[in-house]
Every structure is written in structure tokens, then in C-alpha cells.
Design an enzyme around this catalytic site. Sequence first.
Site, PDB file in Angstrom:
ATOM      1  N   THR A 137      27.383  44.928  15.452  1.00  0.00           N
ATOM      2  CA  THR A 137      27.404  43.463  15.336  1.00  0.00           C
ATOM      3  C   THR A 137      28.624  43.000  14.547  1.00  0.00           C
ATOM      4  O   THR A 137      29.017  43.629  13.568  1.00  0.00           O
ATOM      5  CB  THR A 137      26.116  42.992  14.642  1.00  0.00           C
TER       6      THR A 137
ATOM      7  N   ILE B 196      25.228  44.652   8.539  1.00  0.00           N
ATOM      8  CA  ILE B 196      25.153  46.100   8.688  1.00  0.00           C
ATOM      9  C   ILE B 196      24.255  46.668   7.580  1.00  0.00           C
ATOM     10  O   ILE B 196      24.616  46.622   6.390  1.00  0.00           O
ATOM     11  CB  ILE B 196      26.564  46.731   8.577  1.00  0.00           C
ATOM     12  N   THR B 197      23.090  47.201   7.976  1.00  0.00           N
ATOM     13  CA  THR B 197      22.201  47.836   7.006  1.00  0.00           C
ATOM     14  C   THR B 197      22.899  49.055   6.401  1.00  0.00           C
ATOM     15  O   THR B 197      23.491  49.845   7.136  1.00  0.00           O
ATOM     16  CB  THR B 197      20.883  48.269   7.686  1.00  0.00           C
TER      17      THR B 197
ATOM     18  N   GLU C 244      18.170  44.087  16.262  1.00  0.00           N
ATOM     19  CA  GLU C 244      17.857  45.042  17.341  1.00  0.00           C
ATOM     20  C   GLU C 244      17.424  44.315  18.610  1.00  0.00           C
ATOM     21  O   GLU C 244      16.462  44.695  19.275  1.00  0.00           O
ATOM     22  CB  GLU C 244      16.744  46.006  16.907  1.00  0.00           C
ATOM     23  N   GLY C 245      18.136  43.266  18.926  1.00  0.00           N
ATOM     24  CA  GLY C 245      17.790  42.472  20.100  1.00  0.00           C
ATOM     25  C   GLY C 245      16.895  41.331  19.676  1.00  0.00           C
ATOM     26  O   GLY C 245      15.771  41.558  19.233  1.00  0.00           O
TER      27      GLY C 245
ATOM     28  N   ARG D  23      11.468  51.242   6.284  1.00  0.00           N
ATOM     29  CA  ARG D  23      11.557  51.734   7.664  1.00  0.00           C
ATOM     30  C   ARG D  23      12.971  51.550   8.196  1.00  0.00           C
ATOM     31  O   ARG D  23      13.495  52.410   8.896  1.00  0.00           O
ATOM     32  CB  ARG D  23      10.519  51.029   8.547  1.00  0.00           C
TER      33      ARG D  23
ATOM     34  N   GLN E 169     -15.607  29.358   8.779  1.00  0.00           N
ATOM     35  CA  GLN E 169     -15.268  29.627  10.183  1.00  0.00           C
ATOM     36  C   GLN E 169     -13.767  29.600  10.434  1.00  0.00           C
ATOM     37  O   GLN E 169     -13.258  30.367  11.264  1.00  0.00           O
ATOM     38  CB  GLN E 169     -15.984  28.630  11.090  1.00  0.00           C
TER      39      GLN E 169
END
Lengths: 258, 388
Positions: free
Chosen positions: B136, B167-168, B367-368, B94, B283
Site C-alpha cells: 500500500t 505498513i504493520t 487486506e481488501g 494476530r 428483551q
Amino acid sequence: MNVVVCVKQIPDPSVPGQLEADHTLDRSAKPILDESDSFGVEMALQLVDAAGGGEVTLISLAPNGEVSGLRTALAMGAAKAVLASDDAFAGTDALGTAKVLAKCIERVGDADLVLAATESSDGYTGTVPVQVAELLGWPALTFAKKVDIADGVVTIQRQTEAGYDVVQSSLPAVVSVTAGVVEPRYPSFKGIMAAKSKPVDNVTAADLGLDGQVGWAGARQSIVKVEQAPARLAGEKFEDDGTAAEKIVAFLEDLKVI
Amino acid sequence: MGPTSLTDFYALDDLLSNEERLLRDTIRRFVDDKWMPIVADHFDAGTFPMDLVPQIADLGLLGIHLDGYGCAGASATAYGIACRELERGDSGLRSFVSVQGSLCMFPIWKFGSEEQKQEWLPRMAAGEIIGCFGLTEPDHGSDPGSMTTRARKDGDDWILNGAKRWITNAGIAHVAIVWAQTDEGIRGFIVPTDTPGFEARKIEKKLSLRASVTGEFYLDDVRIPESFRLPEAVGMKGPLSCLSEARYGIVWGAVGAGMACLEAARDYATGREQFGKPIAGFQITQAKLAEMLTDMTNASLQAFRLGQLKELGRCEPAHVSMAKRHNVRAAIDTARTARTILGANGISLEYPVIRHMVNLESVLTYEGTEEIHTLVLGETATGVAAYR
């Protein structure tokens, strides 16, 4: 080069299916494109592309005016569709289905080639493609694992147990294609949006001149009983006394698996 | 309640149009067929499968929400669904699509000249050109306005100096969107990565987003013409609007990652037997699954409503802050709980859980950060900005 592809919209196989009291499938949920038909659609798109012109038309018989499966094939790149949907079609048997599809092909009018899967993933009769060919008076080439068109001749590789036969015929013809003949493309998002406005010609039994010949009234075969497959029997066990591997190999050879 | 409804407990996908549903099914099939069989190996090796890029482009996913220039013009919800289905595969997948579409193509589409749009966008939509986004810096993260990368005017050219980090796609990108201080304030530049003085390096030894390339780049007297500056990008609004677009995708992506963990945990719990019964019957496991199901359903609700607000033109940055903060927190908590349900198997790449869990550590910060989004919401509630 115009190619017609017979496509079936079937109940989603990932959802447990239900049978009606008359042994037909419950088709009330939104259907999907039969995966086995996506190979024919892809093959048709590639053949038209290679021919440098023409278009792919889908034909389908489905209840309730269902188009969701058709939209998938239109999103892949088919140009238009003929959808036979009419309460009068309920109960139509395999031969009746072939009659409907043959009439739809005649309605399209300019088909050079008809492609179909070898069988549908819900009915599995495997008889419809050859019945369509017979009704049209066209040659039927079956179980194609490769399809080529050149100079008005279709050449296929017909899958056999030992290898394949090379079979040729003149056009127009009906060809049934096996799963894996080509890798179906994923519809692009643009294709999905474009599919929304592609024409779907809705036709009834009366439009096709088939009143009384289809549906329960026209069906000459019926499913009288549906039985569960017997539970799988326990397999044969080999205690390993040093010869188990040989016994397993011999067993698999007997089955012609290896 | 059938098990298939676990990932769509409130039947929110019923709100989708037929086209959005077909998009969902197509991407789901692509991820299952092409991505899932290879993701563990790429995660292990620290690589992104570049050979999938042409197929990702053919699906129309690069710049899917932009109009024209070879882009598909999808609705906000369709873009969100795409991000959700991609991140069900991996946050790295993504991220690749988000960076290309929201951080690199969006600023050209929004702030670029007509010539720049014509030159870059169609080839970026086709995946022929890969972008990265340089905001950034090594010493400037949450406070990007204090960046030290500078662009100096020299005749008709600009000379860029500085460094960008985290950095992507740096290292595999053909073009970088670089934000730099000028005498007039912050401006954006399109910098081809083969320009003399541009040097990128991959960041090694990271333990998160491993199926995604992360790097840094240095600008050493990089000279580019004025025609490479984004003419309409003025001040911090430029990069921040890109981030708002990408964050919107994360809101949906986090739902995909969390749902993948929830599904894996349920499947594991129903199949794993201890003390003579499936652990799903204990449980404590049930309480965990109930919490995860509720958290992820809440996350889905935020994503769907945010998509509607965006389509209505009523989506504010604070809305995105709330949903990004909430959904990534829900997803990472779900992933961590899923990890405990899988026990020792939870740390193996044979299951998706540990991969999503460590990926989400990055997503929580990039992204924040969660902290900054908290302060944005604090400012929204009080009218007082804590970070100024």
C-alpha cells in the site's frame, strides 16, 4: 540422566464435576493433564537438559486408555509414556495407585529420578509419592521448591512454613515438587505434532503382575461419604469508630496472615 | 443450554483433531497468561510488547502454516485456530503473526530462491528477524497495480524509489518485502531495513490497532543486488497471493475478536442489575445477544468450511473474499452491540469490547476493503468486474 514423571490425567476442572454413585469422580469426559504435574514435567525436562543427555518418561494410571493429558506432556518434550489402563484398575485406592506406578517405574527400568506433584488436583490424598518411594525402597524427598542434581546426588529445597530445609539423598530417589518449582513451558506446535507419534506403552494389571491387588478388590480404603463444604459464615463486621484499621490488623495478625 | 457453549454454539470445535485442540488450548493459555494482563497498557501506550516475540516464536506461530525451514507445517484449520485464539486477545497480536507469517515469510517461501529461503526463513520463524510488507502507498490502496514505487535496473543491482504507508511493523522490522513497478511489471524485493536510503516512521495518533506498530517507509535510491529480488514473483499475482493467505487468517481472527465481545457482553449483562434485575432479563438485551450469537455462529461456520476447502485445495480467492467480508462485518457489528450492552463501561479499556471495536475498524478496511470484497463477489455472481 533418565527421569520418570508421574502424571495424572484428570477431569477438566473448568467443567463442573460429577460424582458416580460409588463416590468416585465421573471420568467419562476427555481428561486433561493435571496442571500440578506440568511443573514436574518441566523440572524433568530441565534436569535432563542440564545433564546433557537422557530422556523423560511419563507414567500414568487412567481409565479408558486415555492419552489426551499425556499428549500435552509429550508435546512439552517428554520422550515416551507408560499408560496403565485396564477395567481391573477401577476402584484402585491411593496405595494401589502407588503399586501400579512403582511397577511402571520398574518397567521403564533405567530411572535415575522419579518426580511427582505433591498431590493431585482431583484426589488430593497427597500420599502417593512417598508410597511409591517405599515400594521401590528409594528415598523420598518431598515438597521440593528447587531441585539440583550433581555427582549422583539430588539436593532439594523443601518448602516449610518458615522458609526451607536443604535435603540431600543419593539417586535413585523420588522427589515431589510444589507448584511453581519452575514455569512450565507452552508446548510448541512442532512439539504437538511430534507428540502424535511418540510411543505410549499400554499396560494392564496382568502385565504388571498386579492381578487381584488393585481395583475394588485390592482397595483397603474407600470413600464412604461425600459432603458439601458448609456455606461460608458471615464475617465479623467492624463499625469504624476510628479504631477499625487497628482491629483489622489485629485480626489478620491472629490469623498469621500478616 | 449451558453458558460455556456460547462461543461454540454449533460445537464446531468437535471437528478439530486432538492436535488442533491442544494447539487451541495452548494458545488460549498463552493469551490469557501473558497477553491479557498487559494488553490494555500497550493499547493505551500505542506499543507492541516486543518481549513476547521469543515466546510467540517458541510456540511455533511464526510461519506456522509453511513447510520446512524451521516452520511447523500446520494444516489450514490449525493456522486458522491459531489466528482465532490470538485475535481473541487482540487484532494487533494476530496482525503481528499474520504479517510475519503470511505477508513476509510466505512470499519468500513461495517466490524466493533456495538461498533466500535458507537465509531468511529460519531466523524469521525464530522471531530473530521481524518483517514488514510494503504494498500500500499513500495514494494507492485498493488499486495497488497503479503503485508509483519504482525499481530500476542498474548493472547487477536494483535502485528502489518510492513510499509505502499503513505498513504493520514498519519501524520495528529488520526486513521489508517491497513491491515495486519495473520495466517488466510488478516485482517483489527483499529489502533489509538498514540499507542506506531506507527510512521508516511510525504513524502516531491512530485510534485503532494501538497495540500494534503501524508506519510508513521511504525508499530513496535504495540499492540492492539482483539476488534480493524474489525470482518467482511476476506481476500482481505475487502480492495478491500473499494477501489471500493473510485474509484467510483474518476470517478466523474476526471470529476470535467477535466471540470475545459476545462473551464480555453476556457476562456483563448477567451480572449488571438495573430496575432490580439483571439487564440480561430485558428483551432488548436478549434480542441483541440473540443477534450476536447468530452472527458469530455464522462466522464460525464460514471459517471452518473455508479451512476445509483450503485443505482440499478448492479454496478460491472469491471464497476468501466472502468469508473475510462476512466475518469482519459480523465481528464489528457484534462489537458495537456489545459496547451498548456494557453501557458506559463499554468505553473503558477495563473491558475488551471498545478495544476490539476500534481495532475492527482497521480490520474492516485492511487486506481488501469491505467494498472491494463486495465487488469481488459481485464479479463472481455476474461475470462483470465493476472495478475495471
